[in-house]
Write an enzyme that holds these catalytic residues in place. Structure first.
Site, short mmCIF file in Angstrom:
data_model
loop_
_atom_site.label_atom_id
_atom_site.label_comp_id
_atom_site.label_asym_id
_atom_site.label_seq_id
_atom_site.Cartn_x
_atom_site.Cartn_y
_atom_site.Cartn_z
N GLU A 82 0.81 -1.22 0.00
CA GLU A 82 0.00 0.00 0.00
C GLU A 82 0.85 1.27 0.00
OE1 GLU A 82 -3.20 -0.34 -0.43
OE2 GLU A 82 -2.99 -2.52 -0.29
N HIS A 216 -15.05 -3.63 -1.41
CA HIS A 216 -14.34 -2.44 -0.94
C HIS A 216 -15.19 -1.69 0.10
CE1 HIS A 216 -10.47 -1.15 -2.50
NE2 HIS A 216 -10.74 0.08 -2.16
N GLY A 221 -7.89 1.13 3.73
CA GLY A 221 -7.46 -0.07 4.43
C GLY A 221 -8.04 -1.36 3.90
N ASN A 222 -8.75 -1.31 2.76
CA ASN A 222 -9.38 -2.53 2.23
C ASN A 222 -8.35 -3.59 1.84
OD1 ASN A 222 -12.43 -1.81 1.95
ND2 ASN A 222 -11.35 -0.02 1.14
N GLY A 223 -7.24 -3.17 1.22
CA GLY A 223 -6.23 -4.13 0.80
C GLY A 223 -5.65 -4.88 1.98
N ILE A 225 -6.94 -5.23 5.11
CA ILE A 225 -7.95 -6.09 5.76
C ILE A 225 -8.21 -7.32 4.89
CG2 ILE A 225 -10.36 -6.27 6.46
CD1 ILE A 225 -8.78 -4.72 8.46
N GLY A 226 -8.25 -7.14 3.58
CA GLY A 226 -8.47 -8.27 2.67
C GLY A 226 -7.37 -9.31 2.76
N TYR A 258 -0.71 -9.47 -9.51
CA TYR A 258 -1.72 -9.57 -8.44
C TYR A 258 -2.90 -8.66 -8.74
CZ TYR A 258 -3.47 -8.57 -3.61
OH TYR A 258 -4.23 -8.37 -2.50
N TYR A 259 -2.63 -7.40 -9.03
CA TYR A 259 -3.72 -6.46 -9.33
C TYR A 259 -4.38 -6.77 -10.66
CZ TYR A 259 -2.41 -3.52 -5.36
OH TYR A 259 -2.16 -3.05 -4.10
#
EC number: 2.7.7.-
Length: 389
Positions: A82, A216, A221-223, A225-226, A258-259
């Protein structure tokens, strides 16, 4: 195999222009996944690697000491994806109130990742299933730092977000609108808890990671937490007893792919390429964690044998050595507390450990000296790419 996008686009508009937001269909995917022999082998290999990693929890008497360091490796790597620049050493220094080599905000942000995982595990082991409440509580902890406090920590977002671009109209991806979030999250919770049908744990972790990133649900912080959810899911389903896996090493090393693969699922329903990548990542991460674990434990055992040659001083030195396995960068004051010994005894033991080349002092000062379990830290860092990579 290419399918239609696993969901639908809805057209919305700002004051200036229309845009499309994506609302994912509930899991599991429809039509069903195409399980080729190669994909099945990939998942089998990943499960074998996870089993070997999990086995060290029961087979090795001091394996629990690895957990402290491995959780921090994952925190550093996931946060680097991030954009934070904190290294593992920076985080360890921050945790003992020393000045890291990066801005304090970066190190503080990474430390909240560790705290968020600990909060999630405590809730899980206290009987709370994986659900939006658990994820919100983790999110509140994750964003409890100066950069995060203005981004609705612990709350499902109440406004639109987008990925890439300067506005929804030119964004690379726009997640579901606010009014679609309750249904998306409710369906996601049901899937996590095997309703209406059970899903094998590793497949569930792979599918849930994409779905969470697509929904989302938070402003920020979604990435992180995911990615936390991957390890929590494996612990919740009994694949791992402890969160020793650090999958973000693989994701960071292959960040562009990945993305790309996350996006290919949303655009073309290409779950199979994502699943192959995910299983490869889990297998590689578990295998690397196992190699690192055995290297660390071999080092600890060899150093313990060397400490045993100290004679009467060995007993106290072994206690300090044990404390350093949990906190490989530590002040002498912290070691007094961790070891339960007097300051004089700890300082004498550190002198012995330094003479043996096991410990190195990082500071040249009379008070608040910082010591490093040098080879232990080097082994922990051996597979970590540079923060800016």
């Amino acid at each position: 195999m290419h399918r239609p996008p696993p969901g639908q686009y809805v057209t919305l508009s700002t004051a200036d222009e229309p845009y499309q937001a994506f609302v994912p269909a509930p899991l599991p995917p429809v039509p069903p996944l195409a399980w080729t022999p190669a994909l099945r082998r990939r998942f089998d290999d990943a499960l074998v690697a996870l089993g070997r990693l999990d086995a060290i929890t029961a087979l090795l008497p001091n394996a629990a000491l690895l957990l402290y360091s491995f959780v921090r490796k994952e925190a550093v790597l996931s946060s680097q994806i991030e954009g934070t620049q904190s290294s593992l050493a920076d985080l360890l220094l921050f945790e003992i109130d020393e000045q890291p080599g990066v801005p304090l905000d970066d190190a503080h942000e990474v430390s909240r990742y560790v705290a968020a995982l600990e909060r999630g595990l405590a809730l899980l082991r206290g009987g709370l299933p994986l659900c939006s409440r658990l994820l919100c509580e983790m999110h509140a902890v994750l964003l409890d730092h100066p950069r995060g406090r203005g981004k609705a920590p612990g709350e499902i977002r109440s406004s639109a977000v987008w990925i890439g671009g300067s506005r929804p109209g030119n964004a690379a991806f726009v997640p579901p609108p606010v009014d679609a979030l309750p249904a998306c999250i409710a369906a996601f919770e049901r899937f996590l808890n095997d309703d209406p049908e059970a899903t094998s744990p590793l497949l569930k972790a792979a599918l849930a990671h994409v779905q969470f990133q697509t929904i989302h649900p938070f402003l920020d912080g979604n990435g992180r937490i995911g990615r936390l959810l991957i390890v929590l899911q494996l612990v919740a389903d009994g694949v791992l007893r402890e969160p020793l896996l650090y999958p973000s090493l693989f994701f960071k090393t292959h960040r562009s792919l990945y993305y790309e693969l996350l996006n290919e699922v949303r655009l073309r329903g290409d779950w199979e390429r994502w699943l192959d990548f995910f299983a490869e990542g889990v297998q590689a991460s578990a295998a690397q964690a196992l190699v690192t674990a055995h290297a660390l434990l071999a080092l600890v055992n060899a150093d313990r044998d060397r400490i045993a040659t100290l004679g009467r001083a060995a007993s106290s030195a072994l206690v300090v050595h044990q404390a350093l396995q949990r906190q490989p960068l530590a002040t002498s004051t912290a070691l007094v507390k961790a070891a339960g010994l007097t300051a004089a005894t700890v300082n004498k033991s550190l002198g012995h450990l330094s003479a043996l080349g096991i410990v190195a002092e990082l500071t040249q000062r009379q008070r608040g000296r910082v010591f490093s379990y040098r080879r232990y830290v080097e082994l922990l860092n051996a597979d970590l790419p540079p923060a800016a990579a």
